[in-house]
Write a protein that holds these residues in place. Structure first.
Motif, PDB file in Angstrom:
ATOM      1  N   THR A  97       0.826  -1.208   0.000  1.00  0.00           N
ATOM      2  CA  THR A  97       0.000   0.000   0.000  1.00  0.00           C
ATOM      3  C   THR A  97       0.856   1.252   0.000  1.00  0.00           C
ATOM      4  O   THR A  97       0.487   2.258  -0.596  1.00  0.00           O
ATOM      5  CB  THR A  97      -0.963   0.023   1.198  1.00  0.00           C
ATOM      6  OG1 THR A  97      -0.221   0.034   2.431  1.00  0.00           O
ATOM      7  CG2 THR A  97      -1.897  -1.191   1.170  1.00  0.00           C
ATOM      8  N   VAL A 183      -5.198   1.919  -1.786  1.00  0.00           N
ATOM      9  CA  VAL A 183      -6.102   1.069  -1.022  1.00  0.00           C
ATOM     10  C   VAL A 183      -6.556  -0.075  -1.919  1.00  0.00           C
ATOM     11  O   VAL A 183      -6.435  -0.003  -3.145  1.00  0.00           O
ATOM     12  CB  VAL A 183      -7.310   1.859  -0.476  1.00  0.00           C
ATOM     13  CG1 VAL A 183      -6.844   3.010   0.410  1.00  0.00           C
ATOM     14  CG2 VAL A 183      -8.191   2.385  -1.604  1.00  0.00           C
ATOM     15  N   ALA A 196      -8.214  -0.301   3.797  1.00  0.00           N
ATOM     16  CA  ALA A 196      -7.878   1.116   3.670  1.00  0.00           C
ATOM     17  C   ALA A 196      -6.455   1.452   4.070  1.00  0.00           C
ATOM     18  O   ALA A 196      -5.996   2.565   3.810  1.00  0.00           O
ATOM     19  CB  ALA A 196      -8.851   1.956   4.497  1.00  0.00           C
ATOM     20  N   SER A 197      -5.762   0.508   4.724  1.00  0.00           N
ATOM     21  CA  SER A 197      -4.405   0.772   5.173  1.00  0.00           C
ATOM     22  C   SER A 197      -4.371   2.114   5.913  1.00  0.00           C
ATOM     23  O   SER A 197      -5.270   2.415   6.701  1.00  0.00           O
ATOM     24  CB  SER A 197      -3.434   0.728   3.990  1.00  0.00           C
ATOM     25  OG  SER A 197      -2.098   0.895   4.393  1.00  0.00           O
ATOM     26  N   VAL A 228     -12.762   6.051  -0.110  1.00  0.00           N
ATOM     27  CA  VAL A 228     -12.976   4.719   0.477  1.00  0.00           C
ATOM     28  C   VAL A 228     -14.453   4.496   0.770  1.00  0.00           C
ATOM     29  O   VAL A 228     -14.958   3.369   0.640  1.00  0.00           O
ATOM     30  CB  VAL A 228     -12.110   4.500   1.734  1.00  0.00           C
ATOM     31  CG1 VAL A 228     -10.628   4.576   1.387  1.00  0.00           C
ATOM     32  CG2 VAL A 228     -12.456   5.464   2.862  1.00  0.00           C
TER      33      VAL A 228
END
Length: 265
Positions: A97, A183, A196-197, A228
């Motif tokens: 990511t 993401v 979503a990291s 997101v």
């Protein structure tokens, strides 16, 4: 038939000493009387399985970085995978990511993987901004050197924007927390899920529209919240990158792994 995947969060390390005020860019200390409450910063990698594929999202950090930074590591991400009966040597695709130490360390533990990374992330991580201590802190020279070695070995797939990695798995560049943060959107039996990291480290960062403290580009951090939410089918299908509630909200893979591995789908 449309591909549907199983998704797992694997907590490999814990940051128990974190305080609430350390996790929000904007916090009114007079209004928020709980600003000094504990708010642990836990560390995860994610595993996507299905449609003949086993894909790892991020590679975490190992014992060397844990000692250097005073972190508590329970087991390496590779060891987490082994406890899930997945051989790290069999992982063919790893989504990075971003290149912060806690998301892109231990790359050598995955000797047969191709690493999928936004090109801008590598450009910044090896460029002039790394001479600025504020931006250098979340990176590690050792980790970046591992990434460069992977480039020279022909094992980095550089991306420029949104791409489809596999059927019903897409990567979306959002930036904000880091220059090339991406993401992962994946279709599960619960619907479209977003890993979503660090676009959303904690559930509350998103619900309060209050970004995390580590910032590369603040406007992009705010726009990432919108992205997101649009990508996920429901708010609870946005999976944060560091929130202990991820472990607490979801079903353990097996009772003996309740502290480490939960199924998100």
């Amino acid at each position: 038939m449309s591909a549907i995947y199983e998704v797992f969060a694997l907590r490999y390390a814990r940051g128990d000493g974190r305080k609430r005020y350390q996790n929000f860019s904007s916090l009114n200390l007079d209004a928020d009387r709980n600003f000094n409450d504990p708010m642990p910063l836990d560390f995860y990698v994610w595993l996507i399985c299905g449609n003949g594929k086993t894909i790892l999202v991020d590679t975490g950090f190992g014992h060397k970085e844990a000692a250097r930074r005073g972190r508590t590591i329970d087991q390496t991400p590779a060891d987490c995978l082994r406890r899930m009966d997945v051989d790290p040597a069999n992982i063919k695709d790893v989504v990075l990511t971003h290149l912060h130490f806690d998301h892109a360390g231990t790359m050598p533990d995955f000797p047969n993987a191709t690493f999928h990374l936004q090109e801008e992330e590598m450009v910044v991580a090896t460029g002039k901004y790394m001479g600025i201590a504020e931006y250098t802190y979340p990176f590690s020279a050792d980790v970046i050197c591992d990434a460069v070695r992977a480039v020279y070995a022909g094992r980095v797939n550089f991306l420029n924007g949104d791409v489809e990695l596999a059927q019903n798995i897409t990567l979306h560049k959002v930036g904000g927390h880091s220059a090339g943060l991406q993401v992962v959107r994946v279709l599960t039996r619960r619907g479209w899920m977003v890993l979503a990291s660090d676009a959303v480290p904690y559930y509350e960062n998103l619900s309060a529209r209050n970004p995390f403290t580590l910032v590369y580009n603040m406007p992009d951090m705010h726009l990432a919240f919108r992205t997101v939410e649009q990508l996920a089918d429901a708010p609870d299908l946005v999976i944060p990158g560091h929130d202990r509630q991820v472990i607490e909200r979801h079903q353990p893979v097996r009772p003996e792994l309740s502290h480490m591995a939960v199924r998100l789908d």
